[in-house]
Scaffold this motif. Structure first.
Motif, PDB file in Angstrom:
ATOM      1  N   ALA A  91       0.809  -1.223   0.000  1.00  0.00           N
ATOM      2  CA  ALA A  91       0.000   0.000   0.000  1.00  0.00           C
ATOM      3  C   ALA A  91       0.841   1.273   0.000  1.00  0.00           C
ATOM      4  O   ALA A  91       0.295   2.377   0.086  1.00  0.00           O
ATOM      5  N   ALA A  92       2.158   1.132  -0.111  1.00  0.00           N
ATOM      6  CA  ALA A  92       3.045   2.299  -0.063  1.00  0.00           C
ATOM      7  C   ALA A  92       2.736   3.268  -1.189  1.00  0.00           C
ATOM      8  O   ALA A  92       2.320   2.873  -2.285  1.00  0.00           O
ATOM      9  N   GLN A  93       2.970   4.530  -0.924  1.00  0.00           N
ATOM     10  CA  GLN A  93       2.665   5.575  -1.904  1.00  0.00           C
ATOM     11  C   GLN A  93       3.862   5.930  -2.785  1.00  0.00           C
ATOM     12  O   GLN A  93       3.728   6.719  -3.701  1.00  0.00           O
ATOM     13  N   SER A  94       5.016   5.344  -2.457  1.00  0.00           N
ATOM     14  CA  SER A  94       6.202   5.635  -3.256  1.00  0.00           C
ATOM     15  C   SER A  94       7.118   4.410  -3.280  1.00  0.00           C
ATOM     16  O   SER A  94       6.976   3.493  -2.470  1.00  0.00           O
ATOM     17  N   ARG A  95       8.036   4.428  -4.203  1.00  0.00           N
ATOM     18  CA  ARG A  95       9.043   3.364  -4.306  1.00  0.00           C
ATOM     19  C   ARG A  95       9.874   3.304  -3.032  1.00  0.00           C
ATOM     20  O   ARG A  95      10.170   2.229  -2.501  1.00  0.00           O
ATOM     21  N   LYS A  96      10.253   4.477  -2.525  1.00  0.00           N
ATOM     22  CA  LYS A  96      11.046   4.560  -1.297  1.00  0.00           C
ATOM     23  C   LYS A  96      10.276   3.974  -0.115  1.00  0.00           C
ATOM     24  O   LYS A  96      10.840   3.241   0.706  1.00  0.00           O
ATOM     25  N   GLY A  97       8.980   4.282  -0.028  1.00  0.00           N
ATOM     26  CA  GLY A  97       8.143   3.746   1.035  1.00  0.00           C
ATOM     27  C   GLY A  97       8.018   2.233   0.948  1.00  0.00           C
ATOM     28  O   GLY A  97       8.037   1.532   1.963  1.00  0.00           O
ATOM     29  N   PHE A  98       7.897   1.728  -0.279  1.00  0.00           N
ATOM     30  CA  PHE A  98       7.817   0.286  -0.506  1.00  0.00           C
ATOM     31  C   PHE A  98       9.089  -0.404  -0.027  1.00  0.00           C
ATOM     32  O   PHE A  98       9.040  -1.385   0.712  1.00  0.00           O
ATOM     33  N   ILE A  99      10.237   0.136  -0.438  1.00  0.00           N
ATOM     34  CA  ILE A  99      11.522  -0.447  -0.045  1.00  0.00           C
ATOM     35  C   ILE A  99      11.695  -0.389   1.468  1.00  0.00           C
ATOM     36  O   ILE A  99      12.167  -1.348   2.091  1.00  0.00           O
ATOM     37  N   ASN A 100      11.295   0.710   2.078  1.00  0.00           N
ATOM     38  CA  ASN A 100      11.419   0.866   3.521  1.00  0.00           C
ATOM     39  C   ASN A 100      10.625  -0.217   4.255  1.00  0.00           C
ATOM     40  O   ASN A 100      11.149  -0.875   5.158  1.00  0.00           O
ATOM     41  N   LYS A 101       9.379  -0.414   3.888  1.00  0.00           N
ATOM     42  CA  LYS A 101       8.539  -1.405   4.566  1.00  0.00           C
ATOM     43  C   LYS A 101       9.018  -2.828   4.288  1.00  0.00           C
ATOM     44  O   LYS A 101       8.982  -3.690   5.175  1.00  0.00           O
ATOM     45  N   MET A 102       9.473  -3.098   3.085  1.00  0.00           N
ATOM     46  CA  MET A 102       9.997  -4.435   2.785  1.00  0.00           C
ATOM     47  C   MET A 102      11.286  -4.691   3.558  1.00  0.00           C
ATOM     48  O   MET A 102      11.532  -5.821   3.993  1.00  0.00           O
ATOM     49  N   SER A 103      12.081  -3.648   3.761  1.00  0.00           N
ATOM     50  CA  SER A 103      13.310  -3.792   4.552  1.00  0.00           C
ATOM     51  C   SER A 103      12.982  -4.111   6.005  1.00  0.00           C
ATOM     52  O   SER A 103      13.659  -4.927   6.638  1.00  0.00           O
ATOM     53  N   ILE A 104      11.952  -3.488   6.523  1.00  0.00           N
ATOM     54  CA  ILE A 104      11.519  -3.792   7.891  1.00  0.00           C
ATOM     55  C   ILE A 104      11.020  -5.240   7.955  1.00  0.00           C
ATOM     56  O   ILE A 104      11.336  -5.971   8.900  1.00  0.00           O
ATOM     57  N   ALA A 105      10.270  -5.671   6.950  1.00  0.00           N
ATOM     58  CA  ALA A 105       9.794  -7.057   6.906  1.00  0.00           C
ATOM     59  C   ALA A 105      10.968  -8.028   6.895  1.00  0.00           C
ATOM     60  O   ALA A 105      10.942  -9.067   7.565  1.00  0.00           O
ATOM     61  N   SER A 106      12.019  -7.676   6.172  1.00  0.00           N
ATOM     62  CA  SER A 106      13.216  -8.512   6.122  1.00  0.00           C
ATOM     63  C   SER A 106      13.863  -8.614   7.497  1.00  0.00           C
ATOM     64  O   SER A 106      14.235  -9.708   7.950  1.00  0.00           O
ATOM     65  N   LYS A 107      13.991  -7.499   8.179  1.00  0.00           N
ATOM     66  CA  LYS A 107      14.583  -7.508   9.528  1.00  0.00           C
ATOM     67  C   LYS A 107      13.752  -8.350  10.482  1.00  0.00           C
ATOM     68  O   LYS A 107      14.293  -9.087  11.310  1.00  0.00           O
ATOM     69  N   GLU A 108      12.443  -8.268  10.369  1.00  0.00           N
ATOM     70  CA  GLU A 108      11.566  -9.053  11.231  1.00  0.00           C
ATOM     71  C   GLU A 108      11.696 -10.550  10.909  1.00  0.00           C
ATOM     72  O   GLU A 108      11.636 -11.393  11.812  1.00  0.00           O
ATOM     73  N   ALA A 109      11.896 -10.876   9.644  1.00  0.00           N
ATOM     74  CA  ALA A 109      12.090 -12.277   9.259  1.00  0.00           C
ATOM     75  C   ALA A 109      13.388 -12.813   9.848  1.00  0.00           C
ATOM     76  O   ALA A 109      13.442 -13.949  10.338  1.00  0.00           O
ATOM     77  N   TRP A 110      14.439 -11.995   9.819  1.00  0.00           N
ATOM     78  CA  TRP A 110      15.705 -12.403  10.430  1.00  0.00           C
ATOM     79  C   TRP A 110      15.547 -12.601  11.935  1.00  0.00           C
ATOM     80  O   TRP A 110      16.101 -13.542  12.512  1.00  0.00           O
ATOM     81  N   GLU A 111      14.787 -11.725  12.577  1.00  0.00           N
ATOM     82  CA  GLU A 111      14.555 -11.877  14.013  1.00  0.00           C
ATOM     83  C   GLU A 111      13.763 -13.152  14.302  1.00  0.00           C
ATOM     84  O   GLU A 111      14.067 -13.881  15.252  1.00  0.00           O
ATOM     85  N   THR A 112      12.779 -13.429  13.478  1.00  0.00           N
ATOM     86  CA  THR A 112      12.004 -14.654  13.650  1.00  0.00           C
ATOM     87  C   THR A 112      12.891 -15.877  13.497  1.00  0.00           C
ATOM     88  O   THR A 112      12.779 -16.848  14.257  1.00  0.00           O
ATOM     89  N   LYS A 113      13.795 -15.832  12.536  1.00  0.00           N
ATOM     90  CA  LYS A 113      14.746 -16.932  12.344  1.00  0.00           C
ATOM     91  C   LYS A 113      15.599 -17.120  13.590  1.00  0.00           C
ATOM     92  O   LYS A 113      15.849 -18.253  14.017  1.00  0.00           O
ATOM     93  N   TYR A 114      16.024 -16.027  14.178  1.00  0.00           N
ATOM     94  CA  TYR A 114      16.820 -16.078  15.415  1.00  0.00           C
ATOM     95  C   TYR A 114      16.043 -16.797  16.522  1.00  0.00           C
ATOM     96  O   TYR A 114      16.553 -17.706  17.170  1.00  0.00           O
ATOM     97  N   TRP A 115      14.778 -16.381  16.732  1.00  0.00           N
ATOM     98  CA  TRP A 115      13.960 -16.991  17.785  1.00  0.00           C
ATOM     99  C   TRP A 115      13.711 -18.463  17.505  1.00  0.00           C
ATOM    100  O   TRP A 115      13.704 -19.295  18.423  1.00  0.00           O
TER     101      TRP A 115
END
Length: 83
Positions: A17-41
């Motif tokens: 739902a991001a309004q810009s390319r930058k916003g899309f990349i930002n949210k996907m980057s956060i999703a990536s970090k959360e996936a790495w954290e989930t892998k850690y747990w």
């Protein structure tokens, strides 16, 4: 693990739902970090004696999710070539 695991999907939805390319990349980057954290747990849970739940399949799945999100981010960051 519940927080980081569910945050992956929430951030991907926000990226869609991001309004810009930058916003899309930002949210996907956060999703990536959360996936790495989930892998850690999941790795901690796998090595602990707290539960008998086998998590090896979940570790494989989260690794696939990390790879997919990483590819999406790299593809989106690539310069757009004019036709």
């Amino acid at each position: 693990m519940l927080r980081s695991g569910t945050s992956i999907g929430a951030n991907v939805e926000e990226a869609i739902a991001a309004q810009s390319r930058k916003g899309f990349i930002n949210k996907m980057s956060i999703a990536s970090k959360e996936a790495w954290e989930t892998k850690y747990w999941l790795r901690l849970l796998d090595k602990s004696t707290l539960t008998q739940i086998p998590v090896s399949n979940y570790l494989i799945e989260v690794e696939h999710i990390i790879n997919i999100i990483t590819k999406i981010i790299k593809t989106t960051q690539a310069p757009v070539t004019p036709i």
